[in-house]
Design a protein around this motif. Structure first.
Motif, PDB file in Angstrom:
ATOM      1  N   ARG A  37       0.835  -1.201   0.000  1.00 43.83           N
ATOM      2  CA  ARG A  37       0.000   0.000   0.000  1.00 43.83           C
ATOM      3  C   ARG A  37       0.870   1.251   0.000  1.00 43.83           C
ATOM      4  O   ARG A  37       0.642   2.188  -0.782  1.00 43.83           O
ATOM      5  CB  ARG A  37      -0.910  -0.012   1.226  1.00 43.83           C
ATOM      6  N   LEU A  39       3.967   1.583  -0.992  1.00 45.29           N
ATOM      7  CA  LEU A  39       4.698   1.712  -2.252  1.00 45.29           C
ATOM      8  C   LEU A  39       3.793   2.195  -3.378  1.00 45.29           C
ATOM      9  O   LEU A  39       4.214   2.970  -4.240  1.00 45.29           O
ATOM     10  CB  LEU A  39       5.367   0.388  -2.607  1.00 45.29           C
ATOM     11  N   ILE A  40       2.536   1.755  -3.379  1.00 44.64           N
ATOM     12  CA  ILE A  40       1.587   2.233  -4.392  1.00 44.64           C
ATOM     13  C   ILE A  40       1.316   3.719  -4.204  1.00 44.64           C
ATOM     14  O   ILE A  40       1.310   4.484  -5.177  1.00 44.64           O
ATOM     15  CB  ILE A  40       0.277   1.414  -4.345  1.00 44.64           C
ATOM     16  N   LEU A  42       3.300   5.901  -2.769  1.00 41.88           N
ATOM     17  CA  LEU A  42       4.523   6.601  -3.172  1.00 41.88           C
ATOM     18  C   LEU A  42       4.635   6.698  -4.689  1.00 41.88           C
ATOM     19  O   LEU A  42       4.952   7.762  -5.230  1.00 41.88           O
ATOM     20  CB  LEU A  42       5.754   5.893  -2.600  1.00 41.88           C
ATOM     21  N   THR A  43       4.347   5.611  -5.379  1.00 43.18           N
ATOM     22  CA  THR A  43       4.399   5.608  -6.840  1.00 43.18           C
ATOM     23  C   THR A  43       3.422   6.615  -7.422  1.00 43.18           C
ATOM     24  O   THR A  43       3.759   7.367  -8.348  1.00 43.18           O
ATOM     25  CB  THR A  43       4.108   4.197  -7.390  1.00 43.18           C
ATOM     26  N   ASP A  44       2.196   6.660  -6.877  1.00 46.94           N
ATOM     27  CA  ASP A  44       1.203   7.627  -7.354  1.00 46.94           C
ATOM     28  C   ASP A  44       1.688   9.061  -7.159  1.00 46.94           C
ATOM     29  O   ASP A  44       1.547   9.900  -8.051  1.00 46.94           O
ATOM     30  CB  ASP A  44      -0.131   7.429  -6.634  1.00 46.94           C
ATOM     31  N   HIS A  45       2.283   9.344  -5.991  1.00 46.43           N
ATOM     32  CA  HIS A  45       2.806  10.694  -5.743  1.00 46.43           C
ATOM     33  C   HIS A  45       3.943  11.032  -6.706  1.00 46.43           C
ATOM     34  O   HIS A  45       4.008  12.145  -7.230  1.00 46.43           O
ATOM     35  CB  HIS A  45       3.284  10.834  -4.299  1.00 46.43           C
ATOM     36  N   LEU A  46       4.837  10.081  -6.938  1.00 47.57           N
ATOM     37  CA  LEU A  46       5.960  10.331  -7.849  1.00 47.57           C
ATOM     38  C   LEU A  46       5.474  10.544  -9.282  1.00 47.57           C
ATOM     39  O   LEU A  46       5.995  11.407  -9.999  1.00 47.57           O
ATOM     40  CB  LEU A  46       6.956   9.172  -7.786  1.00 47.57           C
ATOM     41  N   GLN A  47       4.462   9.776  -9.703  1.00 46.42           N
ATOM     42  CA  GLN A  47       3.916   9.954 -11.051  1.00 46.42           C
ATOM     43  C   GLN A  47       3.247  11.310 -11.195  1.00 46.42           C
ATOM     44  O   GLN A  47       3.401  11.983 -12.220  1.00 46.42           O
ATOM     45  CB  GLN A  47       2.938   8.834 -11.389  1.00 46.42           C
ATOM     46  N   ASP A  49       3.999  14.007  -9.456  1.00 37.29           N
ATOM     47  CA  ASP A  49       5.076  14.992  -9.454  1.00 37.29           C
ATOM     48  C   ASP A  49       5.760  15.048 -10.814  1.00 37.29           C
ATOM     49  O   ASP A  49       6.040  16.133 -11.330  1.00 37.29           O
ATOM     50  CB  ASP A  49       6.087  14.667  -8.362  1.00 37.29           C
TER      51      ASP A  49
END
Length: 73
Positions: A37, A39-40, A42-47, A49
């Motif tokens: 959860r 990591l998902i 974090l990935t959404d935030h990085l995408q 950004d």
């Protein structure tokens, strides 16, 4: 992403994935679902950004003349 050097050796961060997975799970008190959860999220935030930075760069590039971009200034 891992690139390849001229002699076809892996270039980039070490790929000790098991250790990295264990570290992520340990950071979530041993809860694998919580680690996934996190990591998902974090990935959404990085995408998001990355999308914002790409849009900002695109707007910046619109204000620069095409001749300047080609090096004809």
């Amino acid at each position: 992403m891992i690139g390849r050097s001229v002699d076809n050796k892996a270039v980039g961060p070490p790929l000790d994935l098991d250790a990295r997975v264990n570290k992520a799970i340990a950071a979530c008190d041993g809860d694998a679902r919580a680690a996934v959860r996190a990591l998902i999220i974090l990935t959404d935030h990085l995408q998001a950004d990355l999308a914002a930075q790409t849009e900002a760069a695109s707007r910046l590039a619109e204000g620069i003349s095409r001749g300047f971009m080609r090096g004809r200034w």
